[in-house]
Design a protein around this motif. Structure first.
Motif, PDB file in Angstrom:
ATOM      1  N   LEU A 220      49.051  60.065  11.245  1.00 22.11           N
ATOM      2  CA  LEU A 220      50.310  60.366  10.580  1.00 22.11           C
ATOM      3  C   LEU A 220      51.322  59.226  10.684  1.00 22.11           C
ATOM      4  O   LEU A 220      52.156  59.063   9.790  1.00 22.11           O
ATOM      5  N   THR A 221      51.256  58.454  11.772  1.00 25.60           N
ATOM      6  CA  THR A 221      52.280  57.420  11.985  1.00 25.60           C
ATOM      7  C   THR A 221      51.797  56.010  11.686  1.00 25.60           C
ATOM      8  O   THR A 221      52.617  55.116  11.443  1.00 25.60           O
ATOM      9  N   GLY A 222      50.475  55.778  11.752  1.00 26.12           N
ATOM     10  CA  GLY A 222      49.949  54.437  11.549  1.00 26.12           C
ATOM     11  C   GLY A 222      49.935  53.581  12.805  1.00 26.12           C
ATOM     12  O   GLY A 222      49.523  52.418  12.765  1.00 26.12           O
ATOM     13  N   GLY A 226      46.311  53.396  21.528  1.00 29.40           N
ATOM     14  CA  GLY A 226      46.900  52.982  22.795  1.00 29.40           C
ATOM     15  C   GLY A 226      48.414  53.108  22.800  1.00 29.40           C
ATOM     16  O   GLY A 226      49.011  53.563  23.785  1.00 29.40           O
ATOM     17  N   ALA A 227      49.051  52.703  21.689  1.00 32.81           N
ATOM     18  CA  ALA A 227      50.507  52.780  21.609  1.00 32.81           C
ATOM     19  C   ALA A 227      50.977  54.231  21.641  1.00 32.81           C
ATOM     20  O   ALA A 227      51.942  54.577  22.347  1.00 32.81           O
ATOM     21  N   ILE A 228      50.295  55.096  20.899  1.00 34.10           N
ATOM     22  CA  ILE A 228      50.660  56.511  20.893  1.00 34.10           C
ATOM     23  C   ILE A 228      50.498  57.096  22.293  1.00 34.10           C
ATOM     24  O   ILE A 228      51.359  57.844  22.781  1.00 34.10           O
ATOM     25  N   GLY A 229      49.390  56.756  22.953  1.00 34.28           N
ATOM     26  CA  GLY A 229      49.162  57.269  24.304  1.00 34.28           C
ATOM     27  C   GLY A 229      50.251  56.835  25.275  1.00 34.28           C
ATOM     28  O   GLY A 229      50.710  57.636  26.110  1.00 34.28           O
ATOM     29  N   ASP A 230      50.693  55.577  25.182  1.00 33.65           N
ATOM     30  CA  ASP A 230      51.753  55.080  26.074  1.00 33.65           C
ATOM     31  C   ASP A 230      53.059  55.834  25.840  1.00 33.65           C
ATOM     32  O   ASP A 230      53.746  56.239  26.796  1.00 33.65           O
ATOM     33  N   HIS A 231      53.426  56.021  24.577  1.00 39.54           N
ATOM     34  CA  HIS A 231      54.672  56.722  24.276  1.00 39.54           C
ATOM     35  C   HIS A 231      54.599  58.188  24.702  1.00 39.54           C
ATOM     36  O   HIS A 231      55.584  58.733  25.229  1.00 39.54           O
TER      37      HIS A 231
END
Length: 267
Positions: A220-222, A226-231
């Motif tokens: 959904l965000t692109g 890894g970045a999604i997991g960190d946030h």
């Protein structure tokens, strides 16, 4: 041709077969099911659709509908439409559908059938131990062990559709939560919330109005996995989201504190 086969109140089941057996199907699987429709079944449903239509059918359409290979012709037409109109956006569409399934399953496990169906559609309710779909033509269906499929759709905008005739498994089709994201894909993030959390984390918090997995949020965000997991880790350590395992997926949802923070309006 497809418009002629979709009168206001009914349409042939064989050109849009419901899922069966609880197994996930690919678009290629669906097209194979369409191609496997016996010609007598297709003829009967085409005839009924044309009889329910509101106007005359063009001669060239009628000629095709009378062909002996009409089933294959319709499958080829739908495959072409799939590749041209839907395939480019399929990952995003599938993410919306998957999120709806997770949302309903979560409600069902936590609160039972009445809660799971509460806002599915105004005509669909859980009453006296049965799923009731209010319709113009009352019909009682004994599932007799076949099960009832609930099928979210990003293309259904009016009412709820049902499959009730053999050989298809009984099913209720309804508009998936979040379908509006197709037309307004980016949530409006209040500037104050973006300054507090960072724009990406604020965006994720808003999107978690409904439960979602990291894979769905990536689609959904692109952003990368890894970045999604960190946030998400930061949001979880801050008490704004929580995570739960459902089957093979780890699903994130907002906490009550996260709900309050996400409700902050624009400055």
């Amino acid at each position: 041709m497809l418009r002629a086969l979709r009168p206001e109140e009914w349409g042939p089941d064989f050109i849009a077969p419901p899922p069966s057996g609880g197994m996930a199907r690919t678009p290629s699987d669906d097209l194979a099911v369409i191609r496997g429709t016996p010609l007598p079944v297709a003829r009967e449903q085409i005839g009924r659709a044309l009889a329910l239509g509101s106007g005359p059918v063009a001669d060239d359409v009628t000629r095709v509908l009378e062909r002996d290979d009409v089933v294959e012709w319709l499958a080829e037409a739908q495959e072409g439409l799939w590749r041209l109109l839907i395939a480019p956006d399929w990952p995003q569409l599938l993410a919306i559908l998957d999120r709806d399934v997770l949302f309903r399953a979560d409600r069902l496990v936590r609160s039972g059938w009445a809660a799971a169906l509460e806002d599915l559609h105004e005509r669909v309710r859980w009453e006296a131990g049965a799923v009731v779909v209010r319709d113009r033509s009352p019909l009682e269906i004994d599932l007799d062990g076949r099960g009832l499929m609930f099928v979210p759709s990003v293309f259904l905008h009016r009412g709820a559709a049902t499959y009730s005739e053999p050989p298809w498994q009984p099913a209720v089709v309804y508009a998936a939560r979040g379908s509006a994201a197709l037309w307004d894909p980016e949530p409006t993030t209040p500037p104050a919330l973006a300054r507090l959390l960072g724009r990406t984390r604020a965006d994720l918090l808003l999107r978690l109005e409904s439960p979602a997995s990291t894979t769905q949020l990536c689609t959904l965000t692109g952003h990368t996995l890894g970045a999604i997991g960190d946030h998400l880790r930061v949001l979880r350590e801050s008490g704004l989201v929580t995570r739960t395992r459902i089957g093979r997926s780890v699903v994130y949802r907002r906490t009550p504190v996260g709900d309050v923070l996400a409700a902050v309006g624009p400055e």
